[in-house]
Enzyme design. Sequence first.
Site, PDB file in Angstrom:
ATOM      1  N   ASP A  58       0.811  -1.216   0.000  1.00  0.00           N
ATOM      2  CA  ASP A  58       0.000   0.000   0.000  1.00  0.00           C
ATOM      3  C   ASP A  58       0.846   1.269   0.000  1.00  0.00           C
ATOM      4  O   ASP A  58       2.064   1.215   0.219  1.00  0.00           O
ATOM      5  CB  ASP A  58      -0.948  -0.009   1.212  1.00  0.00           C
ATOM      6  CG  ASP A  58      -0.253  -0.430   2.500  1.00  0.00           C
ATOM      7  OD1 ASP A  58       0.986  -0.368   2.563  1.00  0.00           O
ATOM      8  OD2 ASP A  58      -0.948  -0.832   3.444  1.00  0.00           O
ATOM      9  N   ASP A 127      -7.277  -3.484  14.517  1.00  0.00           N
ATOM     10  CA  ASP A 127      -8.644  -3.898  14.150  1.00  0.00           C
ATOM     11  C   ASP A 127      -8.610  -5.007  13.096  1.00  0.00           C
ATOM     12  O   ASP A 127      -9.594  -5.280  12.434  1.00  0.00           O
ATOM     13  CB  ASP A 127      -9.444  -2.696  13.618  1.00  0.00           C
ATOM     14  CG  ASP A 127      -8.747  -2.033  12.438  1.00  0.00           C
ATOM     15  OD1 ASP A 127      -7.648  -2.498  12.041  1.00  0.00           O
ATOM     16  OD2 ASP A 127      -9.293  -1.058  11.901  1.00  0.00           O
ATOM     17  N   HIS A 129      -6.943  -5.121  10.256  1.00  0.00           N
ATOM     18  CA  HIS A 129      -6.809  -4.797   8.830  1.00  0.00           C
ATOM     19  C   HIS A 129      -5.472  -5.315   8.304  1.00  0.00           C
ATOM     20  O   HIS A 129      -4.498  -5.444   9.057  1.00  0.00           O
ATOM     21  CB  HIS A 129      -7.002  -3.298   8.549  1.00  0.00           C
ATOM     22  CG  HIS A 129      -5.892  -2.403   8.980  1.00  0.00           C
ATOM     23  ND1 HIS A 129      -5.959  -1.578  10.082  1.00  0.00           N
ATOM     24  CD2 HIS A 129      -4.675  -2.164   8.441  1.00  0.00           C
ATOM     25  CE1 HIS A 129      -4.845  -0.890  10.198  1.00  0.00           C
ATOM     26  NE2 HIS A 129      -4.039  -1.227   9.213  1.00  0.00           N
ATOM     27  N   GLU A 134      -9.481  -1.948   5.301  1.00  0.00           N
ATOM     28  CA  GLU A 134     -10.102  -1.649   6.576  1.00  0.00           C
ATOM     29  C   GLU A 134     -11.321  -2.532   6.808  1.00  0.00           C
ATOM     30  O   GLU A 134     -11.766  -3.247   5.888  1.00  0.00           O
ATOM     31  CB  GLU A 134     -10.510  -0.173   6.593  1.00  0.00           C
ATOM     32  CG  GLU A 134      -9.331   0.790   6.459  1.00  0.00           C
ATOM     33  CD  GLU A 134      -8.518   0.918   7.744  1.00  0.00           C
ATOM     34  OE1 GLU A 134      -8.485  -0.028   8.562  1.00  0.00           O
ATOM     35  OE2 GLU A 134      -7.903   1.982   7.928  1.00  0.00           O
TER      36      GLU A 134
HETATM   37  C1  GLP Z   1      -0.437   0.113   8.555  1.00  0.00           C
HETATM   38  C2  GLP Z   1      -0.055  -0.680   7.327  1.00  0.00           C
HETATM   39  C3  GLP Z   1      -0.261  -2.149   7.556  1.00  0.00           C
HETATM   40  C4  GLP Z   1       0.422  -2.575   8.836  1.00  0.00           C
HETATM   41  C5  GLP Z   1      -0.184  -1.834   9.987  1.00  0.00           C
HETATM   42  C6  GLP Z   1       0.402  -2.235  11.345  1.00  0.00           C
HETATM   43  O1  GLP Z   1      -1.801   0.281   8.672  1.00  0.00           O
HETATM   44  N1  GLP Z   1      -0.792  -0.282   6.177  1.00  0.00           N
HETATM   45  O2  GLP Z   1       0.261  -2.875   6.453  1.00  0.00           O
HETATM   46  O3  GLP Z   1       0.291  -3.943   9.025  1.00  0.00           O
HETATM   47  O4  GLP Z   1       0.051  -0.453   9.774  1.00  0.00           O
HETATM   48  O5  GLP Z   1       1.549  -1.494  11.609  1.00  0.00           O
HETATM   49  P1  GLP Z   1       2.575  -1.802  12.764  1.00  0.00           P
HETATM   50  O6  GLP Z   1       3.398  -2.933  12.293  1.00  0.00           O
HETATM   51  O7  GLP Z   1       3.376  -0.534  12.897  1.00  0.00           O
HETATM   52  O8  GLP Z   1       1.779  -2.124  13.977  1.00  0.00           O
END
Ligand code: GLP
Length: 252
Positions: A58, A127, A129, A134
Amino acid sequence: MFAADDVCELLNRRRKDPGGAVLGLATGGTPLGLYRELILRYQRNEISFATVETFNLDEYVGVAPDSPKSYHYYMRENLFQHVDIDMSLTHVPETFDVDLKSSAERFEHQIEQAGGIDLQILGIGVDAHIGFNEIGSSLGSRTRVKTLTQQTRLDNARYFDSLDEVPETALTMGIATILESQAILLMATGSQKSKAIRDSVEGPITASVPASALQLHPDVTLVIDRAAASGLVNIDYFLRAERNRAVASRSS
Ligand code: GLP
């Protein structure tokens, strides 16, 4: 480190193939340790990225690729500039000054042209995702623009100067796009992820828990710490299964 072992095994297995390995990459805090380990193994000549093609999950809409807030920048800083990767084979969704619909279609086409993703690395939101799919994302979704939930914007505000600066939207691989990967490796650490892990692994498959869609995939590995696993009802069973997997791989 289990995740790094898996990636290295793939890279070395596909090294001589005409196309090389196709890796799906994630951002956020969770995969940073994996990227550091891959850089170390590259420096020790254990792996090469020379023929590897990558696709990131993304990118925020409206953030310039040279901005330190962008996922383009994150990938360059945390992996690409430290290894022998061919930058023309790295793909992070294009979201700046482009037609977003065409960009999404191009991205899907590029994955197809590469022969599909061999191994997709995933983190998970609190959540549940995955990518920026989402809650409520269609389980049949493909790369497209999604509006970020306020929870996701709050969670990611630490990478921006203020909450207001966090983009409202992002371009993300869809859930169906992710499910087409040959294999998936989902990483999670910390108790703040325990509910997301429990709901994804032990709950029903539902668009309200995007990562629950991974139950439909035949080859998903979870690399999670004790805290992230702490919500699992069947934790004893999973620990036994893990031990048996280790025994099976030693004897094969
Ligand atoms: C963002 C990214 C996700 C990732 C998530 C969790 O939303 N788009 O791909 O998994 O963050 O991030 P973290 O690893 O910092 O908890």
